[in-house]
Design a protein around this motif. Sequence first.
Motif, PDB file in Angstrom:
ATOM      1  N   PHE A 167      18.258 -37.171  10.934  1.00 50.64           N
ATOM      2  CA  PHE A 167      19.018 -36.402  10.187  1.00 50.64           C
ATOM      3  C   PHE A 167      18.656 -35.475   9.256  1.00 50.64           C
ATOM      4  N   ASN A 168      17.679 -35.855   8.290  1.00 50.79           N
ATOM      5  CA  ASN A 168      16.967 -35.024   7.264  1.00 50.79           C
ATOM      6  C   ASN A 168      16.340 -34.071   7.729  1.00 50.79           C
ATOM      7  N   SER A 169      15.504 -34.429   8.814  1.00 46.49           N
ATOM      8  CA  SER A 169      14.621 -33.102   9.442  1.00 46.49           C
ATOM      9  C   SER A 169      15.760 -32.285   9.854  1.00 46.49           C
ATOM     10  N   GLY A 170      16.848 -32.530  10.504  1.00 47.02           N
ATOM     11  CA  GLY A 170      17.874 -31.566  10.873  1.00 47.02           C
ATOM     12  C   GLY A 170      18.334 -30.785   9.822  1.00 47.02           C
ATOM     13  N   ILE A 171      18.469 -31.343   8.823  1.00 46.45           N
ATOM     14  CA  ILE A 171      18.779 -30.576   7.676  1.00 46.45           C
ATOM     15  C   ILE A 171      17.835 -29.752   6.797  1.00 46.45           C
ATOM     16  N   ILE A 172      16.663 -30.192   7.050  1.00 44.73           N
ATOM     17  CA  ILE A 172      15.470 -29.174   6.383  1.00 44.73           C
ATOM     18  C   ILE A 172      15.207 -27.969   7.577  1.00 44.73           C
ATOM     19  N   ILE A 173      15.258 -28.358   8.717  1.00 42.63           N
ATOM     20  CA  ILE A 173      15.210 -27.180   9.685  1.00 42.63           C
ATOM     21  C   ILE A 173      16.358 -26.189   9.684  1.00 42.63           C
ATOM     22  N   ALA A 174      17.929 -26.653   9.382  1.00 38.94           N
ATOM     23  CA  ALA A 174      18.819 -25.907   9.168  1.00 38.94           C
ATOM     24  C   ALA A 174      18.622 -24.897   7.808  1.00 38.94           C
ATOM     25  N   GLY A 175      18.320 -25.567   7.058  1.00 42.34           N
ATOM     26  CA  GLY A 175      17.978 -24.683   5.674  1.00 42.34           C
ATOM     27  C   GLY A 175      17.222 -23.751   5.534  1.00 42.34           C
ATOM     28  N   ILE A 231       8.648 -24.009  11.318  1.00 41.38           N
ATOM     29  CA  ILE A 231       8.407 -24.344   9.762  1.00 41.38           C
ATOM     30  C   ILE A 231       8.875 -25.824   9.340  1.00 41.38           C
ATOM     31  N   GLY A 232      10.178 -26.029   9.604  1.00 43.76           N
ATOM     32  CA  GLY A 232      10.962 -27.140   9.134  1.00 43.76           C
ATOM     33  C   GLY A 232      10.597 -28.248   9.867  1.00 43.76           C
ATOM     34  N   PHE A 256       5.869 -34.400   5.075  1.00 41.80           N
ATOM     35  CA  PHE A 256       6.303 -34.827   3.712  1.00 41.80           C
ATOM     36  C   PHE A 256       7.410 -35.759   3.942  1.00 41.80           C
ATOM     37  N   LEU A 257       8.068 -36.183   4.915  1.00 41.52           N
ATOM     38  CA  LEU A 257       9.140 -37.373   5.479  1.00 41.52           C
ATOM     39  C   LEU A 257       8.456 -38.461   5.597  1.00 41.52           C
ATOM     40  N   ASP A 258       8.817 -39.749   5.230  1.00 40.43           N
ATOM     41  CA  ASP A 258       8.287 -40.897   5.882  1.00 40.43           C
ATOM     42  C   ASP A 258       8.835 -41.287   7.117  1.00 40.43           C
ATOM     43  N   ASN A 259       8.550 -41.243   8.211  1.00 42.44           N
ATOM     44  CA  ASN A 259       8.836 -41.861   9.389  1.00 42.44           C
ATOM     45  C   ASN A 259       8.461 -43.184   9.580  1.00 42.44           C
ATOM     46  N   TRP A 303      15.846 -45.619  17.126  1.00 44.38           N
ATOM     47  CA  TRP A 303      15.583 -44.445  16.578  1.00 44.38           C
ATOM     48  C   TRP A 303      15.808 -44.692  15.148  1.00 44.38           C
ATOM     49  N   ASP A 304      14.931 -43.730  14.455  1.00 44.08           N
ATOM     50  CA  ASP A 304      15.195 -43.569  12.725  1.00 44.08           C
ATOM     51  C   ASP A 304      16.283 -42.378  12.825  1.00 44.08           C
TER      52      ASP A 304
END
Length: 79
Positions: free
Chosen positions: A52-60, A14-15, A22-25, A46-47
């Motif tokens: 980092f933002n994807s990791g935070i969303i996945i953890a949340g 899901i994350g 929704f994130l701008d890659n 690498w971006d």
Amino acid sequence: MKKVLLSFVGGLLIGGIISYLFLDNNDSNYEIRNYYGIDSKQVKEWDFEFIFNSGIIIAGISFIIYLVWTFIEKKTKHL
């Protein structure tokens, strides 16, 4: 242990979808022209902000799935 693993897998799915949609890659590759006699050289990076933002969303999302699952288990035990 099963609940933690399945919560992480659900959060990853899901994350990951939320991050992709929704994130701008931004493409962080760039080209250097006339680099020490070479016509052009492409530098690939690498971006890390996206990662980092994807990791935070996945953890949340994983944590939210775990909390909701625990809450539902407690409610169904009392019925």
